[in-house]
Design a protein around this motif. Structure first.
Motif, short mmCIF file in Angstrom:
data_model
loop_
_atom_site.label_atom_id
_atom_site.label_comp_id
_atom_site.label_asym_id
_atom_site.label_seq_id
_atom_site.Cartn_x
_atom_site.Cartn_y
_atom_site.Cartn_z
N HIS A 19 1.02 -0.79 0.09
CA HIS A 19 0.13 0.09 -0.07
C HIS A 19 0.76 0.68 -0.02
O HIS A 19 0.12 2.33 0.18
N ASP A 20 2.10 0.81 0.35
CA ASP A 20 3.06 2.50 -0.03
C ASP A 20 3.67 2.32 -1.30
O ASP A 20 4.74 1.96 -1.76
N ARG A 21 3.02 3.49 -2.21
CA ARG A 21 3.33 3.46 -3.66
C ARG A 21 4.59 3.78 -3.92
O ARG A 21 5.45 3.28 -4.67
N ARG A 22 4.96 4.69 -3.25
CA ARG A 22 6.61 5.72 -3.13
C ARG A 22 7.53 4.48 -2.69
O ARG A 22 8.47 4.26 -3.48
N THR A 23 7.53 3.48 -2.04
CA THR A 23 8.35 2.54 -1.36
C THR A 23 8.26 1.28 -2.51
O THR A 23 9.24 0.97 -3.30
N VAL A 24 7.00 1.19 -3.54
CA VAL A 24 7.55 0.17 -4.27
C VAL A 24 7.67 0.72 -5.40
O VAL A 24 8.60 -0.11 -6.21
N ALA A 25 7.94 1.61 -6.22
CA ALA A 25 8.38 2.85 -6.51
C ALA A 25 9.79 2.97 -6.75
O ALA A 25 10.88 2.32 -8.07
N LEU A 26 10.55 2.98 -5.66
CA LEU A 26 11.74 2.86 -4.90
C LEU A 26 11.93 1.41 -5.54
O LEU A 26 13.67 1.62 -5.78
N LEU A 27 11.60 0.16 -4.78
CA LEU A 27 11.45 -1.02 -5.28
C LEU A 27 12.14 -1.26 -6.73
O LEU A 27 13.42 -1.90 -7.28
N ILE A 28 11.63 -1.04 -7.56
CA ILE A 28 11.18 -1.52 -8.67
C ILE A 28 11.84 -0.43 -10.00
O ILE A 28 12.59 -0.71 -11.40
N VAL A 29 11.34 1.34 -9.91
CA VAL A 29 11.01 1.51 -10.84
C VAL A 29 12.72 2.56 -10.67
O VAL A 29 13.61 2.08 -11.71
N VAL A 30 13.14 2.22 -9.36
CA VAL A 30 14.29 3.05 -9.49
C VAL A 30 15.77 2.76 -10.45
O VAL A 30 16.55 2.89 -10.94
N PRO A 31 15.33 1.25 -9.12
CA PRO A 31 17.10 0.49 -9.68
C PRO A 31 17.11 0.64 -10.82
O PRO A 31 18.52 0.16 -12.12
N ALA A 32 15.61 -0.01 -12.09
CA ALA A 32 15.69 0.05 -13.17
C ALA A 32 16.17 1.12 -14.15
O ALA A 32 16.97 1.21 -15.17
N LEU A 33 16.03 2.43 -13.83
CA LEU A 33 16.25 3.42 -14.08
C LEU A 33 17.75 4.07 -14.35
O LEU A 33 18.03 4.60 -15.30
N LEU A 34 18.29 3.77 -13.17
CA LEU A 34 19.30 3.21 -12.83
C LEU A 34 20.73 3.18 -13.69
O LEU A 34 21.44 3.32 -14.18
N LEU A 35 19.74 1.17 -13.79
CA LEU A 35 20.42 0.86 -14.71
C LEU A 35 20.57 0.89 -16.45
O LEU A 35 21.65 1.46 -16.91
N ALA A 36 19.35 1.75 -16.59
CA ALA A 36 19.71 2.16 -18.04
C ALA A 36 20.43 3.67 -17.61
O ALA A 36 20.73 4.08 -19.07
N LEU A 37 20.75 4.72 -16.96
CA LEU A 37 22.00 5.43 -17.19
C LEU A 37 22.95 4.86 -17.17
O LEU A 37 23.19 5.86 -17.89
N LEU A 38 23.27 3.72 -16.72
CA LEU A 38 24.52 3.69 -16.42
C LEU A 38 24.35 3.55 -18.63
O LEU A 38 26.10 3.05 -18.79
N TYR A 39 23.89 2.42 -18.85
CA TYR A 39 24.03 2.21 -20.04
C TYR A 39 24.09 3.27 -20.83
O TYR A 39 25.07 2.88 -22.08
N PHE A 40 23.35 4.39 -20.79
CA PHE A 40 23.64 5.50 -21.73
C PHE A 40 25.30 5.50 -21.47
O PHE A 40 25.68 6.39 -22.79
N MET A 41 25.21 5.67 -20.32
CA MET A 41 26.95 6.58 -19.91
C MET A 41 28.24 5.46 -20.83
O MET A 41 29.21 6.34 -20.68
N TYR A 42 27.99 4.15 -20.51
CA TYR A 42 29.35 3.17 -21.07
C TYR A 42 28.43 2.50 -22.89
O TYR A 42 28.88 1.72 -23.00
N GLU A 43 27.44 3.17 -23.40
CA GLU A 43 26.99 3.15 -24.46
C GLU A 43 27.80 2.42 -25.37
O GLU A 43 28.13 1.55 -25.93
N ASP A 44 28.64 3.08 -25.21
CA ASP A 44 30.09 3.13 -26.15
C ASP A 44 31.50 2.09 -25.59
O ASP A 44 32.24 1.90 -26.45
N SER A 45 31.11 1.39 -24.55
CA SER A 45 32.01 0.67 -24.06
C SER A 45 31.48 -0.59 -23.14
O SER A 45 31.55 -0.86 -21.79
N PRO A 46 30.51 -2.23 -24.01
CA PRO A 46 29.87 -2.37 -23.85
C PRO A 46 30.17 -3.18 -22.55
O PRO A 46 30.00 -3.96 -21.04
N ALA A 47 32.02 -3.97 -22.38
CA ALA A 47 32.33 -4.58 -21.72
C ALA A 47 32.83 -3.57 -20.30
O ALA A 47 32.13 -4.59 -19.12
N THR A 48 33.19 -2.64 -20.38
CA THR A 48 32.66 -1.98 -18.90
C THR A 48 31.18 -1.69 -18.23
O THR A 48 31.17 -1.96 -16.77
#
Length: 245
Positions: A19-48
């Motif tokens: 029933h805590d939507r903010r916590t659910v978002a922190l658990l599910i959405v935030v990690p996915a967004l941070l991983l996407a950010l990492l992907y675009f940061m190292y788009e030219d370096s897949p190994a990294t």
């Protein structure tokens, strides 16, 4: 410890999370967004990206669960809920392990979601199985829960609970080998890193990244992390107070 009481506690905590939507978002959405950010940061370096994203799949649950658990337990004390609960047959061990089980389930959902995004949307490539990554993420999350419960006993406000983050969590992230290989660190830093549980979680993830089959080193590191979580839960039970003055 009563299995029925522990299960009841886990159910109560899980219903609160749902029933805590903010916590659910922190658990599910935030990690996915941070991983996407990492992907675009190292788009030219897949190994990294593969190396860092794999490690972050273990670090995210640890950090998030530490933060959520320490604040949630502090609220239980300051609101008087914990004091009322402990007047019932519910014991300290039942309470803490109930929290641990509930957040482990949440961590499994989080780990599966983040791993799915990393592997199937962002192209993370490892020799080992994604299932092993989820397993390590869940054990890491339990460690975060245990340390969060332990640290909450020494905080009187939510702000103080958050202050434990740079004291307990950040040093482990800095010394785990994510930024600098541990063998390149000064000897005294290596000695500190060797007693920090997150170090072994990262080592287990590295093993998954470079080996197609589970290795004995990976299982050893995972057992060390799980053992550290159990010790932290026991210490948390010993230091747990009914309420905060």
């Amino acid at each position: 410890m009563s299995v029925a009481i522990t299960a009841s506690t886990s159910g109560r905590v899980m219903r609160q999370l749902q029933h805590d939507r903010r916590t659910v978002a922190l658990l599910i959405v935030v990690p996915a967004l941070l991983l996407a950010l990492l992907y675009f940061m190292y788009e030219d370096s897949p190994a990294t990206f593969d190396r860092i994203a794999l490690i972050m799949l273990g670090i995210f649950p640890f950090v998030i669960m530490f933060l959520i658990t320490s604040i949630a337990m502090l609220r239980e004390r300051t609101s008087g809920t914990l004091e009322r609960l402990l007047t019932t047959p519910l014991g300290k061990v039942d309470l803490l392990f109930g929290y641990g089980i509930a957040f482990s389930v949440a961590a499994a959902v989080q780990g599966a979601a983040a791993t799915g995004v990393a592997y199937w949307l962002l192209g993370l490539d490892t020799l080992g199985s994604p299932a092993l990554v989820v397993l390590i993420a869940v054990v890491n999350a339990v460690l975060g829960v245990a340390l969060g419960l332990l640290c909450s006993a020494f905080a009187r406000t939510e702000f103080q609970a958050v202050q434990f983050l740079p004291v307990v969590v950040v040093p482990q992230i800095l010394l785990c080998g994510l930024f600098v290989p541990r063998e390149q660190m000064a000897g005294w830093l290596q000695a500190i890193a060797d007693v920090l549980p997150l170090t072994y979680a990262v080592d287990a993830l590295v093993e998954v990244g470079k080996s197609a089959e589970p290795t004995s080193a990976m299982w050893r590191d995972l057992i060390i992390v799980a053992g550290a979580a159990v010790i932290a839960l026991i210490l948390a039970a010993a230091t747990l107070r009914r309420r905060t003055p």
